[in-house]
Design a protein around this motif. Structure first.
Motif, PDB file in Angstrom:
ATOM      1  N   LEU A 637       0.828  -1.195   0.000  1.00  0.00           N
ATOM      2  CA  LEU A 637       0.000   0.000   0.000  1.00  0.00           C
ATOM      3  C   LEU A 637       0.869   1.255   0.000  1.00  0.00           C
ATOM      4  O   LEU A 637       1.958   1.280   0.597  1.00  0.00           O
ATOM      5  N   PRO A 638       0.426   2.335  -0.650  1.00  0.00           N
ATOM      6  CA  PRO A 638       1.251   3.553  -0.738  1.00  0.00           C
ATOM      7  C   PRO A 638       1.132   4.407   0.520  1.00  0.00           C
ATOM      8  O   PRO A 638       0.153   4.310   1.285  1.00  0.00           O
ATOM      9  N   GLY A 639       2.100   5.313   0.661  1.00  0.00           N
ATOM     10  CA  GLY A 639       2.054   6.325   1.727  1.00  0.00           C
ATOM     11  C   GLY A 639       1.892   5.692   3.100  1.00  0.00           C
ATOM     12  O   GLY A 639       2.499   4.661   3.425  1.00  0.00           O
ATOM     13  N   ASP A 640       1.056   6.333   3.928  1.00  0.00           N
ATOM     14  CA  ASP A 640       0.841   5.824   5.276  1.00  0.00           C
ATOM     15  C   ASP A 640      -0.441   4.996   5.381  1.00  0.00           C
ATOM     16  O   ASP A 640      -1.002   4.815   6.459  1.00  0.00           O
ATOM     17  N   ILE A 641      -0.912   4.507   4.243  1.00  0.00           N
ATOM     18  CA  ILE A 641      -2.124   3.671   4.239  1.00  0.00           C
ATOM     19  C   ILE A 641      -1.763   2.301   4.794  1.00  0.00           C
ATOM     20  O   ILE A 641      -0.757   1.695   4.414  1.00  0.00           O
ATOM     21  N   ARG A 642      -2.611   1.794   5.697  1.00  0.00           N
ATOM     22  CA  ARG A 642      -2.366   0.504   6.319  1.00  0.00           C
ATOM     23  C   ARG A 642      -3.476  -0.478   5.944  1.00  0.00           C
ATOM     24  O   ARG A 642      -4.512  -0.107   5.381  1.00  0.00           O
ATOM     25  N   ALA A 643      -3.238  -1.733   6.266  1.00  0.00           N
ATOM     26  CA  ALA A 643      -4.196  -2.792   5.920  1.00  0.00           C
ATOM     27  C   ALA A 643      -5.571  -2.521   6.513  1.00  0.00           C
ATOM     28  O   ALA A 643      -6.600  -2.892   5.930  1.00  0.00           O
ATOM     29  N   ALA A 644      -5.607  -1.857   7.682  1.00  0.00           N
ATOM     30  CA  ALA A 644      -6.905  -1.576   8.318  1.00  0.00           C
ATOM     31  C   ALA A 644      -7.743  -0.605   7.499  1.00  0.00           C
ATOM     32  O   ALA A 644      -8.963  -0.501   7.704  1.00  0.00           O
ATOM     33  N   ASP A 645      -7.088   0.140   6.561  1.00  0.00           N
ATOM     34  CA  ASP A 645      -7.816   1.091   5.726  1.00  0.00           C
ATOM     35  C   ASP A 645      -8.439   0.432   4.483  1.00  0.00           C
ATOM     36  O   ASP A 645      -9.108   1.114   3.695  1.00  0.00           O
ATOM     37  N   VAL A 646      -8.211  -0.862   4.272  1.00  0.00           N
ATOM     38  CA  VAL A 646      -8.692  -1.572   3.083  1.00  0.00           C
ATOM     39  C   VAL A 646     -10.028  -2.253   3.399  1.00  0.00           C
ATOM     40  O   VAL A 646     -10.192  -2.893   4.441  1.00  0.00           O
ATOM     41  N   ARG A 647     -10.966  -2.088   2.485  1.00  0.00           N
ATOM     42  CA  ARG A 647     -12.241  -2.801   2.626  1.00  0.00           C
ATOM     43  C   ARG A 647     -12.009  -4.285   2.388  1.00  0.00           C
ATOM     44  O   ARG A 647     -11.434  -4.674   1.368  1.00  0.00           O
ATOM     45  N   PRO A 648     -12.480  -5.120   3.278  1.00  0.00           N
ATOM     46  CA  PRO A 648     -12.268  -6.567   3.095  1.00  0.00           C
ATOM     47  C   PRO A 648     -12.972  -7.077   1.838  1.00  0.00           C
ATOM     48  O   PRO A 648     -14.000  -6.552   1.402  1.00  0.00           O
ATOM     49  N   LEU A 694     -10.211   1.079  -0.826  1.00  0.00           N
ATOM     50  CA  LEU A 694     -10.057   1.553   0.536  1.00  0.00           C
ATOM     51  C   LEU A 694     -11.411   1.920   1.136  1.00  0.00           C
ATOM     52  O   LEU A 694     -12.407   2.105   0.420  1.00  0.00           O
ATOM     53  N   ASN A 695     -11.461   2.035   2.433  1.00  0.00           N
ATOM     54  CA  ASN A 695     -12.681   2.470   3.109  1.00  0.00           C
ATOM     55  C   ASN A 695     -13.118   3.852   2.639  1.00  0.00           C
ATOM     56  O   ASN A 695     -14.303   4.194   2.659  1.00  0.00           O
ATOM     57  N   SER A 696     -12.178   4.663   2.186  1.00  0.00           N
ATOM     58  CA  SER A 696     -12.496   6.005   1.693  1.00  0.00           C
ATOM     59  C   SER A 696     -13.156   5.983   0.323  1.00  0.00           C
ATOM     60  O   SER A 696     -13.676   7.006  -0.136  1.00  0.00           O
ATOM     61  N   GLY A 697     -13.111   4.860  -0.353  1.00  0.00           N
ATOM     62  CA  GLY A 697     -13.648   4.731  -1.697  1.00  0.00           C
ATOM     63  C   GLY A 697     -12.583   4.678  -2.760  1.00  0.00           C
ATOM     64  O   GLY A 697     -12.848   4.240  -3.888  1.00  0.00           O
ATOM     65  N   HIS A 698     -11.383   5.150  -2.485  1.00  0.00           N
ATOM     66  CA  HIS A 698     -10.307   5.125  -3.464  1.00  0.00           C
ATOM     67  C   HIS A 698      -9.929   3.681  -3.813  1.00  0.00           C
ATOM     68  O   HIS A 698     -10.049   2.778  -2.977  1.00  0.00           O
ATOM     69  N   PHE A 699      -9.427   3.518  -5.057  1.00  0.00           N
ATOM     70  CA  PHE A 699      -8.874   2.239  -5.476  1.00  0.00           C
ATOM     71  C   PHE A 699      -7.357   2.352  -5.505  1.00  0.00           C
ATOM     72  O   PHE A 699      -6.798   3.367  -5.938  1.00  0.00           O
ATOM     73  N   VAL A 700      -6.668   1.294  -5.041  1.00  0.00           N
ATOM     74  CA  VAL A 700      -5.217   1.185  -5.110  1.00  0.00           C
ATOM     75  C   VAL A 700      -4.907   0.034  -6.052  1.00  0.00           C
ATOM     76  O   VAL A 700      -5.495  -1.061  -5.921  1.00  0.00           O
ATOM     77  N   TYR A 701      -4.002   0.259  -7.010  1.00  0.00           N
ATOM     78  CA  TYR A 701      -3.754  -0.768  -8.015  1.00  0.00           C
ATOM     79  C   TYR A 701      -2.268  -0.868  -8.301  1.00  0.00           C
ATOM     80  O   TYR A 701      -1.463   0.009  -7.970  1.00  0.00           O
ATOM     81  N   GLY A 702      -1.909  -1.951  -8.960  1.00  0.00           N
ATOM     82  CA  GLY A 702      -0.565  -2.148  -9.459  1.00  0.00           C
ATOM     83  C   GLY A 702      -0.601  -3.120 -10.618  1.00  0.00           C
ATOM     84  O   GLY A 702      -1.516  -3.937 -10.737  1.00  0.00           O
ATOM     85  N   THR A 703       0.369  -3.046 -11.524  1.00  0.00           N
ATOM     86  CA  THR A 703       0.430  -3.946 -12.684  1.00  0.00           C
ATOM     87  C   THR A 703       1.818  -4.552 -12.769  1.00  0.00           C
ATOM     88  O   THR A 703       2.827  -3.935 -12.380  1.00  0.00           O
ATOM     89  N   GLU A 704       1.891  -5.768 -13.296  1.00  0.00           N
ATOM     90  CA  GLU A 704       3.167  -6.446 -13.523  1.00  0.00           C
ATOM     91  C   GLU A 704       2.947  -7.497 -14.605  1.00  0.00           C
ATOM     92  O   GLU A 704       1.852  -8.069 -14.732  1.00  0.00           O
ATOM     93  N   ALA A 705       3.996  -7.764 -15.369  1.00  0.00           N
ATOM     94  CA  ALA A 705       3.916  -8.736 -16.454  1.00  0.00           C
ATOM     95  C   ALA A 705       4.283 -10.119 -15.944  1.00  0.00           C
ATOM     96  O   ALA A 705       5.162 -10.282 -15.084  1.00  0.00           O
ATOM     97  N   VAL A 706       3.601 -11.128 -16.467  1.00  0.00           N
ATOM     98  CA  VAL A 706       3.947 -12.525 -16.193  1.00  0.00           C
ATOM     99  C   VAL A 706       4.086 -13.236 -17.528  1.00  0.00           C
ATOM    100  O   VAL A 706       3.538 -12.816 -18.549  1.00  0.00           O
ATOM    101  N   ARG A 707       4.851 -14.336 -17.540  1.00  0.00           N
ATOM    102  CA  ARG A 707       4.972 -15.172 -18.720  1.00  0.00           C
ATOM    103  C   ARG A 707       3.882 -16.232 -18.678  1.00  0.00           C
ATOM    104  O   ARG A 707       3.467 -16.692 -17.620  1.00  0.00           O
ATOM    105  N   VAL A 708       3.413 -16.622 -19.851  1.00  0.00           N
ATOM    106  CA  VAL A 708       2.366 -17.640 -19.969  1.00  0.00           C
ATOM    107  C   VAL A 708       2.901 -18.763 -20.843  1.00  0.00           C
ATOM    108  O   VAL A 708       3.391 -18.532 -21.948  1.00  0.00           O
TER     109      VAL A 708
END
Length: 713
Positions: A637-648, A694-708
């Motif tokens: 998670l970026p910045g000071d965002i912690r796991a408790a701030d994520v909607r399950p 997040l509980n605030s409504g924001h989405f946090v994302y990331g992308t990465e390539a994998v081989r198939v």
């Protein structure tokens, strides 16, 4: 058994018509006699009717079914039931039939169960094969049979003619038979007589042309196409392709006639007819061809009041009496025979012979053909009529003939609408009065109201209710437009004497255009929404607060310009996909007359947050193995965002939704494991996106390539 073997002397009394559904008819049979009852089997009946006989002692009683040609219907055999016998007649081809009651004598009761309430006027297109193989006597026979068919149609029916060979043509478009009927009938027959043979057999094109004609009258509820051909089609598109490819024409019933065709061709014609709820008929000879046309048009269009399939000797006479009641508007009597020369003499209740010639002024139409004679009498005198068959030039003893009489009931229908001008937005009363000497109750009355052409609306269907016997009323309240309104009613039911009837009265009225108040658009409250990792957000708009001071229905148009691109959608609460940023969406509503002023709603789409780090495992996904592959994502998670701030339970993995998610949240990390949707992974290298909300409504994302790697490929 041939009905012609039942001599007139063995039939007790006149034919009685089974008119009423689920009604017991009381009868008495003298020893050594039989009793005949007539009934109609209409096209596309949609039920399995039966005739039931109830007697005190069933022994020796029987029911025999014969068609209008006097042929025993061997496939329909009566069977014993408690207290009598029954005859199931479901599955009959359309047309008139007769049931013969026989037994040792005595009292009995007869009941017809499951018969429909209403028959309807016909809208018929006759499609005729004029290919090269139809040349000579074949085409002459087809023209004669089709013209006889036209002669037997009723006022109010519609008739059209289509010819096909290498291509198809419409020499006579569908036209309603008016008064006098001879005007339209003669015009249609002249087009039939002008047909000439030559070319290939493009039956599919003929059926397509027939469909197009019948689709011009979508509100007609008894649309029929009769296709006559003498061989296999040999030009594309083929008939099955045309029928299957035109679902709009599914309610058009098709009858196929095979004129001297092979058994295999006849089988194909049956398959085509079944696709449109119709029947196929084989016509090996010229007389068979005429009889098939007669059988089709007889279905549900007239009431049988007499029938005799008998024989006559040289110079002999056979007389059949029948009753015509006061509700009869038209009477038809038809005599058919193989050839030679028979005369039909028709005598009215006053003993007057009807002239054997057409007299429009007297309401008499007479048709004399090589193998048949037909009378059509308008407004016949009530009472007992006599039809006499005279053997003028008969080659042998026991020469066969068919004699039938039909009636169409006389019912007066009056459609009344005050012509106006009426004030707009006020109800207009539609009134239908039905009378045949007394008010007629229990009738179906439906009106089709067509607004002014420039309104772009309608037509509207209105059901009329019976206010008192014979009086049917409805209030039409959709008078929002100024101009002339057309009213076309369809009245169907039984007269007081039990005859079927159908009428189509029409009227019109005028409306003064009412003042229209402009509708008001309300685009709803401003919104703030959050974009996913792809930078897009789905926004639900809300125009439910919009209104019209006149209570007219509204149409909604939403518009938004994004990156110089116009996005539009419709509806009260549509969904719109927007990119990150500030957006102004405009709503305009229309009440069918004018647009509202636009109203705006402001939408703020908050961009997603990029994660600090995304780790995917494994780096290579192996597909095509027995076990289901999985993929795990570790999202920092970026910045000071912690796991408790994520909607399950909000972790997702793209490019496609994956099944079997498991999720763990701890510290500044989110771990999620998915089973791989193998169909979504097809390239050598695949970009995978993980996101959480997040509980605030924001989405946090990331992308990465994998081989198939896909095994077995």
């Amino acid at each position: 058994m041939k009905f012609s073997t039942i001599r007139p002397a063995t039939i007790e009394g006149n034919i009685q018509v089974l008119r009423d559904l689920n009604k017991w008819y009381d009868g008495h049979l003298s020893a050594g006699f039989r009793k005949s009852y007539g009934f109609y089997m209409p096209p596309a009946s949609g039920f399995s009717p039966a005739i039931k006989l109830e007697v005190s002692s069933p022994s020796g009683w029987d029911l025999v079914l014969v068609d209008r040609h006097g042929l025993d219907q061997a496939g329909f055999v009566s069977f014993a039931i408690p207290g009598g016998r029954a005859l199931a007649v479901g599955g009959l081809t359309p047309g008139p039939y007769f049931v013969i009651v026989s037994g040792p004598g005595g009292a009995y009761r007869l009941r017809f169960e499951g018969f429909p309430d209403v028959f309807k006027p016909a809208t018929v297109v006759s499609v005729i094969d004029v290919s090269g193989s139809m040349g000579g006597t074949k085409l002459a026979a087809a023209k004669s049979a089709c013209n006889d068919f036209i002669d037997m149609m009723n006022t109010g029916d519609k008739i059209g003619i289509v010819g096909f060979s290498t291509s198809a043509s419409v020499p006579y478009p569908l036209t309603q038979i008016g008064d006098p009927a001879s005007t339209i009938k003669n015009a249609a027959k002249s087009k039939v007589n002008a047909l000439s043979a030559g070319g290939s057999t493009a039956m599919g094109l003929g059926i397509r042309a027939g469909n197009n004609e019948l689709k011009r009258f979508p509100s007609d509820r008894n649309r029929v196409m009769i296709v006559m051909t003498d061989g296999e089609e040999n030009v594309t598109p083929y008939a099955a392709e045309v029928i299957d490819g035109d679902p709009v024409a599914n309610d058009i019933q098709i009858f196929m006639i095979g004129f001297g065709v092979s058994a295999s061709t006849m089988s194909n014609l049956r398959l085509l007819a079944e696709k449109r709820n119709g029947q196929a008929y084989a016509a090996p000879t010229t007389q068979d061809l005429r009889d098939v046309y007669f059988k089709i048009i007889g279905a549900g269009m007239k009431e049988p009041i007499a029938g005799l399939a008998g024989t006559i000797n040289p110079g002999g006479q056979v007389t059949q009496s029948f009753h015509v009641d006061a509700s009869t508007a038209s009477l038809s009597a038809d005599l058919s025979y193989p050839g030679s020369d028979l005369d039909l003499i028709l005598t009215d209740p006053d003993g007057n012979e009807i002239p054997r010639q057409t007299d429009d002024a007297a309401g008499i139409e007479f048709m004399n053909r090589p193998t048949s004679e037909t009378y059509l009498i308008k407004m016949p005198t009530p009472g007992t009529w006599r039809a006499t068959v005279v053997g003028v030039d008969v080659p042998s003893e026991d020469y066969p003939f068919n004699l039938y009489a039909f009636a169409q009931s006389q019912v007066e229908t009056k459609l009344t609408v005050a012509p106006g001008p009426h004030a707009g937005r006020t109800p207009v009363d539609i009134v239908v009065e039905i009378d045949d000497g007394a008010p007629v109750s229990g009738v179906s009355v439906i009106a089709e109201v067509t607004p002014p052409e420039d309104s772009g609306a309608g037509p509207f269907i209105v059901g009329l209710e019976e206010l008192e016997p014979g009086l049917y009323v409805a209030a039409f309240d959709t008078t929002r437009w100024g101009g002339d309104y057309a009213v076309d009613a369809e009245v169907e039911g039984r007269s007081n004497l039990g005859f079927w009837f159908s009428r189509s009265p029409s009227a019109s009225f005028n409306v003064i255009a009412p003042p229209n108040f402009e509708p008001v658009a309300v685009a709803g409250p401003n919104q703030t929404v959050y974009a996913h990792g792809d930078g897009l957000a789905r926004v639900i708009l809300d125009g439910s607060g919009s209104y019209d001071p006149d209570d007219d229905p509204l149409e909604y148009t939403w518009s938004c310009i994004t990156d110089s691109t116009l996005i539009q959608t419709t509806g009260v609460s549509p969904e719109m996909t927007l990119p990150s940023g500030e957006h102004i969406i405009s709503l305009v509503v229309n009440d069918g007359i004018e647009d509202s002023e636009p109203n705006e709603v402001h939408i703020t789409v908050v961009p997603p947050l990029q994660c600090r780090r995304l780790l995917l495992w494994p780096k290579t996904i192996h597909l095509g193995l027995r076990r289901n592959p999985v993929i795990a994502g570790f999202l920092r998670l970026p910045g000071d965002i912690r796991a408790a701030d994520v909607r399950p339970k909000t972790a997702t993995c793209l490019p496609a939704p994956l099944a079997g998610r498991r999720e763990w949240l701890f510290g500044r990390w989110c771990l999620a494991v998915f089973f791989v949707n193998e169909a979504a992974f097809c390239n050598n290298t695949q970009q995978v996106m993980f996101e959480v909300q997040l509980n605030s409504g924001h989405f946090v994302y990331g992308t990465e390539a994998v081989r198939v790697r896909r095994w077995g490929k």
